[in-house]
Enzyme design. Sequence first.
Site, short mmCIF file in Angstrom:
data_model
loop_
_atom_site.label_atom_id
_atom_site.label_comp_id
_atom_site.label_asym_id
_atom_site.label_seq_id
_atom_site.Cartn_x
_atom_site.Cartn_y
_atom_site.Cartn_z
CD GLU A 8 9.96 12.88 12.51
OE1 GLU A 8 10.74 11.56 11.99
OE2 GLU A 8 8.40 11.72 12.87
CE LYS B 220 -1.67 2.42 2.57
NZ LYS B 220 -1.84 4.02 2.37
CD GLU C 145 12.53 4.29 9.30
OE1 GLU C 145 12.35 5.04 10.68
OE2 GLU C 145 12.26 4.48 8.18
CB CYS D 33 12.12 8.26 9.77
SG CYS D 33 12.95 7.70 8.87
#
Length: 453
Positions: free
Chosen positions: A356, A155, A230, A264
Amino acid sequence: MSTTFPVINPTTAEAFTTVEFASAEETDAAIERAHQAFGGWRDLAPGDRATLLRRFARLVDDHGDELAQLEVRNSGHPIGNARWEAGNVRDVLNFYSATPERLFGRQIPVAGGIDVTFREPLGVVGVIVPWNFPMPIAGWGFAPALAAGNCVVLKPAEWTPLTALRLAEIAAEAGIPDGVFTVLPGEGPVVGRRLVEHPLVRKITFTGSTRVGKMIMAGCAEQLKRCTLELGGKSANVIFADADLERAATAAPGAVFDNSGQDCCARSRILVQSSVLDRFLELLEPAVKDVRVGDPADPETIMGPLTSAQHRQRVQGYLDDADVAYTGTAPDGPGFWMPPTVIINTSPDDRIWREEVFGPVLAVQPFTDEADAIRLANDSDYGLSGSIFTRDLGRALRVSRSVQAGNLSVNSHSSVRYWTPFGGYKQSGLGRELGPDAADAYTEEKNVFIADY
């Protein structure tokens, strides 16, 4: 019932095509087809499976510029980055094409016979890909999974599905059998949820936010389903006084502003030893202002737009209350532009230091000594990556062992390579991707005792 979703060019802020999103029923049907294809793919001779994967890699290489141009339009990635990303898919396929011939078991001495182990593929694997690096992260999931003998339903992210769809077409052209590799665009609460919930999907590989990763982990727990996660990062770049400051300042923008900070692994927290803070900032400012932000189709561009209007609004929200020291430049007009931005002497308690941001924003904080640097670097819920700049090899080793992160580099901002393991500590993830043993994560170890009689 499938729905139509507009695909936006982040450089122009205009839709340029549409994609059909799959329904829950269509997702179930794709999983069933993958399950039906699994037996034939699993039983294919290792050399034959390897040949197909190498053919897939060659065709990705042949279509590399087409894939790169598609990523420029869909994701706003600079063309140089996009060409590297297409090449990474090719390289990862080539690397794991050797796996089918190297899924070795073990022979274990036992009394009364012989004990051997086999590495068996899991079955259907769901790979859920984020919007920040649509091509390479897709390859990191599907290449080792296919090589180990699994079938994959992938996906892509809602905003950036186009290169994944093209890769599925290239796989079919390479001779990958029908049902073995399926790309299914759709919404996370629809397609992603069914991949997690469906009992025929035996593993989920997810890259994305920690918030969603926790939901996926909880969903997988219902069936004791394997998962590799992750997730987010808030990585530190630690600059010691004995470092080559010119080199460190030159490397720092690339460690944060690559892919417009939508990474990231971005080293978005810079820790600088107090005695050299002023000198480092003198060197950092021109390096930041030299970051060329503009048309991603221009080979001279270093940083393109953010991927979506929604995401630009989110990143801007972090800056509304921040004390901005200086910025680079960015184009005016249409497109989701944002300049490289530096925040100096932020408090370790500030939101911009702890959360973040996932945009072209870096924060700078001084430290006193080695122990203080380690304390500040580890004062985070995340632990994905980081950098250490020092000329002292002993210090480099001590700090590397002490910083709680899965991927570190010394005197460099690069630590992610497909031939070495990749993954995080704490809320940055679960499990490891890439490296020579990645395909083992897509297998079960079966133990067989054969009696001697």
